[in-house]
Motif scaffolding. Structure first.
Motif, PDB file in Angstrom:
ATOM      1  N   UNK A 179      -4.939   8.228  -0.822  1.00  0.00           N
ATOM      2  CA  UNK A 179      -4.566   8.440  -0.460  1.00  0.00           C
ATOM      3  C   UNK A 179      -3.123   8.193  -0.411  1.00  0.00           C
ATOM      4  N   UNK A 180      -2.493   7.142  -0.764  1.00  0.00           N
ATOM      5  CA  UNK A 180      -1.325   6.689  -0.527  1.00  0.00           C
ATOM      6  C   UNK A 180      -0.743   6.337  -1.648  1.00  0.00           C
ATOM      7  N   UNK A 181       0.732   7.184  -1.878  1.00  0.00           N
ATOM      8  CA  UNK A 181       1.314   6.733  -3.289  1.00  0.00           C
ATOM      9  C   UNK A 181       2.146   5.787  -3.224  1.00  0.00           C
ATOM     10  N   UNK A 182       2.777   5.138  -4.890  1.00  0.00           N
ATOM     11  CA  UNK A 182       3.364   4.324  -4.986  1.00  0.00           C
ATOM     12  C   UNK A 182       4.826   4.785  -4.081  1.00  0.00           C
ATOM     13  N   UNK A 183       5.585   2.999  -4.542  1.00  0.00           N
ATOM     14  CA  UNK A 183       6.707   3.487  -3.641  1.00  0.00           C
ATOM     15  C   UNK A 183       8.167   3.287  -4.918  1.00  0.00           C
ATOM     16  N   UNK A 184       7.287   3.300  -6.040  1.00  0.00           N
ATOM     17  CA  UNK A 184       8.219   2.702  -7.427  1.00  0.00           C
ATOM     18  C   UNK A 184       8.157   3.823  -7.708  1.00  0.00           C
ATOM     19  N   UNK A 185       7.717   5.268  -6.835  1.00  0.00           N
ATOM     20  CA  UNK A 185       8.577   6.884  -7.208  1.00  0.00           C
ATOM     21  C   UNK A 185       9.550   7.377  -6.983  1.00  0.00           C
ATOM     22  N   UNK A 186       9.972   6.521  -5.442  1.00  0.00           N
ATOM     23  CA  UNK A 186      10.807   6.592  -4.686  1.00  0.00           C
ATOM     24  C   UNK A 186      12.347   5.876  -4.757  1.00  0.00           C
ATOM     25  N   UNK A 187      12.263   4.595  -5.661  1.00  0.00           N
ATOM     26  CA  UNK A 187      12.941   3.537  -5.028  1.00  0.00           C
ATOM     27  C   UNK A 187      12.579   2.795  -7.203  1.00  0.00           C
TER      28      UNK A 187
END
Length: 335
Positions: free
Chosen positions: A317-325
């Motif tokens: 379900x969760x996505x990577x924070x590296x898509x945002x930072x």
């Protein structure tokens, strides 16, 4: 995409897995844990709290990406964590002064972000109670306080995890149907508010935007249809460009897992969880009534099962924070 310093980026990597998903264990509770222990004995001692946190850390951090602790009682637990687990330390005093309006924030007297870093923290966490509709005279104090903490974190090169807990100054029961009706506005709009770059927040730790007990098919009373609830999860995701993770808010492990699936199906781009009581709460009773070995046995079986089941749900379900930072060095990402 937000850019942070390389030291903040490296520290943030320590809190998550290689997929950029945060599966953190939260046991920074102080007042709440005292009350839980006091159900089974006359009074919780400081040693009870320290010992329980340490046991939880030893038994469950091998299965978590990181652990959130408080520097008041949690440093022995921090030192006992698995080598693979990162460390978040809380900066706020527990609870709030109920005799003063506004649930104003207050930091621990003998701590600073510098000292949290020196104690081994990979990130600083601060819990803020916030009513988006409260008077400016109160909310401006809170905004200024968060600006200070954000600046401290930038100066020390530590990621800033801001935990936002919504409330309504005129509704006393946050679990009520009355509050369920206003919760989506409270949660989503405060997320938008603190995503402003002036606060230097790196990760938001937030509630889901609905009370799942009032979602069609999940509870006896319906405030939100499934379609309406799904729209609210999508709105929440669109309210911020920052990474955000969900707190469990004391619900059961099963309901929390179901909620994460619901969020994913609604299109939420959440980046993990900081899960506390849903994982370890039922270990308190054997710890107090039967002793350390009984608590360890519970944690090794039911506690481990809770966290491993949650990890499996996060994988789906969760996505990577590296898509945002990204880090400063050429858009640094995971190697």
């Amino acid at each position: 995409m937000k850019t942070i310093t390389d030291s903040q980026f490296e520290a943030l990597k320590n809190t998550s897995n290689q997929d950029g998903v945060i599966g953190a264990l939260a046991i920074d509770q102080r007042g709440a844990l005292k009350k839980m222990i006091a159900q089974y004995k006359a009074e919780a001692t400081d040693q009870d709290i320290e010992d329980f946190k340490k046991i939880v850390s030893e038994e469950l951090t091998p299965y978590a990406t990181s652990i959130l602790l408080d520097p008041e009682y949690g440093l022995p637990a921090a030192n006992a964590r698995a080598a693979s687990a990162g460390l978040l330390l809380a900066y706020e005093k527990t609870g709030y002064d109920a005799s003063t309006p506004g649930r104003l924030p207050d930091s621990l007297n003998v701590w600073s972000v510098k000292r949290l870093k020196e104690a081994g923290a990979d990130a600083c966490k601060f819990l803020l109670y916030y009513d988006i509709d409260e008077a400016d005279a109160i909310n401006d104090q809170k905004k200024a306080y968060m600006e200070r903490i954000g600046s401290e974190c930038v100066a020390e090169g530590l990621p800033f995890f801001l935990e936002l807990v919504s409330y309504d100054a005129n509704i006393s029961d946050a679990a009520s149907k009355e509050y369920a009706k206003v919760k989506p506005h409270k949660v989503n709009d405060m997320m938008k508010e603190f995503s402003d770059p002036r606060f230097n927040v790196d990760v938001l730790k937030v509630e889901v935007p609905v009370n799942m007990n009032f979602v069609e098919g999940y509870g006896k009373e319906v405030v939100y249809t499934k379609e309406a609830a799904a729209e609210l999860f999508a709105e929440q995701s669109a309210a911020t460009e920052l990474p955000f993770i969900f707190l469990s808010a004391g619900v059961s492990a099963q309901l929390f897992q179901e909620t994460l699936h619901f969020a994913k199906e609604a299109g939420s781009t959440f980046n993990g969880v900081l899960c506390g009581r849903a994982t370890w709460a039922n270990g308190v009773e054997p710890f107090i009534t039967k002793g350390e070995e009984a608590a360890r046995e519970w944690l090794r079986t039911v506690g481990r099962k809770n966290i491993e089941e949650l990890n499996a749900v996060l994988k789906e379900t969760a996505s990577s924070w590296q898509d945002k930072i990204q880090g400063q060095s050429k858009g640094q990402r995971f190697s």
